[in-house]
Design a protein around this motif. Structure first.
Motif, PDB file in Angstrom:
ATOM      1  N   CYS A 197       0.826  -1.207   0.000  1.00  0.00           N
ATOM      2  CA  CYS A 197       0.000   0.000   0.000  1.00  0.00           C
ATOM      3  C   CYS A 197       0.868   1.269   0.000  1.00  0.00           C
ATOM      4  N   ARG A 199       0.082   4.051   1.051  1.00  0.00           N
ATOM      5  CA  ARG A 199      -0.150   4.858   2.248  1.00  0.00           C
ATOM      6  C   ARG A 199       0.455   4.212   3.491  1.00  0.00           C
ATOM      7  N   CYS A 200       0.245   2.895   3.678  1.00  0.00           N
ATOM      8  CA  CYS A 200       0.639   2.299   4.956  1.00  0.00           C
ATOM      9  C   CYS A 200       1.602   1.115   4.794  1.00  0.00           C
ATOM     10  N   CYS A 213      -6.786  -2.087   0.416  1.00  0.00           N
ATOM     11  CA  CYS A 213      -5.897  -2.277   1.565  1.00  0.00           C
ATOM     12  C   CYS A 213      -6.749  -2.210   2.825  1.00  0.00           C
ATOM     13  N   CYS A 215      -6.247  -0.516   5.298  1.00  0.00           N
ATOM     14  CA  CYS A 215      -6.308   0.870   5.801  1.00  0.00           C
ATOM     15  C   CYS A 215      -7.439   1.656   5.130  1.00  0.00           C
TER      16      CYS A 215
END
Ligand SMILES: [Zn+2]
Lengths: 405, 229
Positions: A197, A199-200, A213, A215
């Motif tokens: 991901c 982002r995370c 994901c 998240c």
């Protein structure tokens, strides 16, 4: 436009034009970039000045920039200012802008320069095609690029409409905080750089319906552009037929048409005009060299090569592949192992370019029949057109060596 | 049957690193040894293998790969007798700590007494390392500075490039080969691929004579031009 320039800006534009003229007449270069550099040195905000009061579409991404830019220009119709192939950094932009007065502008922008260009130019529309590994020995870490795009598009100001590829997680993350986004469901087969991901960093789940994901980052649901046989953009439908090959180019055209809708051009107007794009800076066109006909195909990175390999005909033919590793190509040919050259099994591949031995080794391990070409004179005579796949500087060499037919 | 497993290519495969697994499998097959090559994805269980390969990756994926390997039985497999070929981020993960996201220290697997800190500059470029009587040629691209604990032997001495610290490259234990020469290092250095293969199979291997040998000769000639020794 001239009346609004300050004395210093006028000087910069004048200097730019004269440097370009000198470099063109002395044959030292195609002009453009050299003049642009001089202009920017005299007035660093030249890019902002030259785009004032103009309607600008910006095109960026790892693959398909040049083609998408050409499709935007053609689809818009009439007089459109655009930068020359390869001159996709600010020096090339100001050179193009100073050289033309049309208020319609399409700029191809190098991925790494996109935040700077967005800062200087106030574009009406930004097209984000895709992000994947490209010459990693120069531009490190594709995830960082996505993060830089995101913070640049999230910053308040005159917010552009972002035309974003919904199937590329790195693009979705980049466009996430932009004010206005048009999500496009376009063919994207390269997901190697999008397994974790953006982002995370947790693993992404990929399924036929998209990716997600834990998240919460996922394929956007509010897609407004799609390609299901026909092209749909915000409820308007059109049959999409292009003169250039490849599923990926249909995706590029879909995003170009979506961008043009934002500046008031309907699909019924833009799509027919896009058919006039038959080759982009020599790509896709048939050329001749020493009695042979060849289709020159450019790919600069693994995603581009994989897309090209999918266009090679299944029946056994001779395929010529030319690989260099100059600075413009990236010095490290490790990426050859990220390309599924196994797809060429059944063909005979002639290995050309400075890195022909790296290529031959890769093909050997892929189980593909190969010939190492130490001397161009040893290339076979052929009656049918040859497919010649080349990376950046190798492509340029073959463009120079061959002629249009 | 020789079992080769490439671990988490989607996380650790930045520089064509999957190529190393392909090279080992192909060179085994051409000696008449049956070989299987498995690409192990993040969600897969860790399969048993004779040799595991770890590639390079960016900060986030490197951290994730390290976490996965710490909890999937990998360390036990290696202690029980599997071999490992690790490059780049893979080399760092096997050590005690490494740095991600700036200078944040992160726990590695601790299989080898090695610590990697953030280097002052990124090391990008061609690499040439003397390994015994041989030369290892390749390319590096990383931001680490790796310090070997006492008693840990480097893989070789750097002739060109930076690798661990400008002096030595990687490390070598009885089960692990680790180098900063990323990606298809085994494709470019057929002797190195065969040294690993020979050790894993427990037999001497005759040279193969493929395009890789031509490539190695050419790179070796280019990289040693102007170097003494
Ligand atoms: Zn996430």
């Amino acid at each position: 436009m001239g009346t609004r320039l300050t004395a210093r800006e006028n000087l910069a534009v004048g200097a730019l034009r004269s440097v370009n003229w000198v470099s063109r007449v002395t044959g030292r270069g195609a002009g453009t970039v050299a003049g642009g550099r001089v202009g920017l040195r005299i007035s660093p905000n030249l890019l902002a000045v030259l785009t004032r009061d103009r309607t600008v579409i910006v095109v960026s991404g790892t693959n398909g920039k040049t083609t998408t830019t050409a499709l935007c220009v053609a689809g818009w119709g009439g007089d459109v200012t655009t930068n020359a192939t390869g001159a996709n950094m600010p020096a090339g932009h100001v050179a193009a802008l100073a050289g033309s007065h049309s208020t319609h502008v399409v700029l191809e922008v190098d991925e790494a320069w996109l935040p700077d260009v967005l800062d200087a130019v106030t574009p009406k529309v930004v097209i984000l095609l895709n992000l994947s590994r490209d010459q990693l020995d120069r531009a490190n870490e594709v995830r960082q690029m996505s993060e830089r795009w995101r913070s640049s598009l999230a910053s308040p100001g005159a917010d552009p409409v972002v035309i974003a590829n919904a199937n590329d997680p790195l693009v979705v993350y980049a466009a996430l905080d932009a004010d206005q986004v048009r999500w496009c469901d376009v063919p994207t087969n390269w997901t190697l750089d999008a397994q974790s991901c953006p982002r995370c960093t947790r693993p992404l789940e990929h399924s036929p319906s998209g990716w997600s994901c834990t998240c919460g980052l996922a394929t956007p649901e509010d897609v407004t552009t799609s390609l299901n046989g026909e092209l749909t953009v915000a409820g308007e439908h059109a049959a999409l037929s292009l003169s250039i090959p490849g599923e990926y180019n249909r995706g590029n055209a879909a995003m170009a048409a979506t961008a043009l809708r934002e500046v008031g051009v309907l699909l019924s107007e833009s799509i027919p005009r896009m058919q006039s794009v038959t080759g982009v800076a020599g790509r896709y066109t048939v050329r001749s060299w020493q009695g042979r006909q060849m289709r020159l195909l450019l790919a600069k990175n693994p995603a581009g090569f994989d897309a090209l390999l999918s266009t090679v005909a299944p029946e056994p033919i001779d395929v010529w592949v030319a690989i260099n590793a100059n600075i413009a190509d990236g010095r490290d040919p490790a990426w050859l192992y990220d390309v599924a050259f196994e797809a060429l099994k059944g063909h005979v591949v002639w290995c050309l370019g400075e890195r022909r031995l790296d290529l031959a080794t890769r093909l050997d391990y892929a189980g593909v029949e190969y010939r190492i070409v130490e001397d161009l004179a040893s290339l076979p005579a052929t009656t049918q057109p040859v497919e010649l796949l080349a990376n950046y500087t190798a492509f340029q060499e073959w463009m120079a060596r061959s002629a249009p037919c | 049957m020789l079992k080769i497993a490439v671990l988490y290519p989607e996380l650790l495969g930045t520089y064509g690193d999957g190529g190393n697994g392909l090279v080992l499998a192909e060179r085994a097959r051409r000696r008449g040894v049956e070989a299987s090559l498995e690409l192990v994805a993040m969600r897969d269980e860790l399969p048993a293998a004779d040799v595991y390969l770890l590639g390079g990756g960016e900060d986030g994926p490197q951290r994730l790969a390290s976490d996965l390997l710490a909890h999937n039985g990998f360390v036990d497999r290696v202690t029980d007798g599997s071999y490992v070929v690790a490059v780049c981020a893979g080399l760092q993960i096997l050590g005690r700590t490494f740095c991600v996201d700036g200078n944040d220290e992160y726990q590695g697997l601790g299989l080898v007494d090695v610590v990697t800190r953030r280097g002052e500059v990124r090391s990008v470029g061609e690499l040439c390392v003397r390994v015994g009587e041989q030369l290892l040629v390749g390319f590096e691209n990383h931001g680490g500075r790796t310090v070997l604990g006492e008693g840990v032997a480097p893989l070789g001495r750097v002739l060109r490039g930076r690798a661990n610290d400008g002096e030595v490259d990687g490390y070598r234990t009885d089960r692990i080969w680790a180098s900063y020469a990323h990606g298809p290092a085994l494709a470019m250095n057929p002797w190195f691929a065969d040294e690993i293969l020979g050790t894993v199979l427990g037999q001497e291997l005759d040279p193969l004579g493929t395009a890789a040998d031509l490539l190695y000769a050419r790179r070796r000639q280019i990289l040693t031009a102007g170097l003494a020794g």
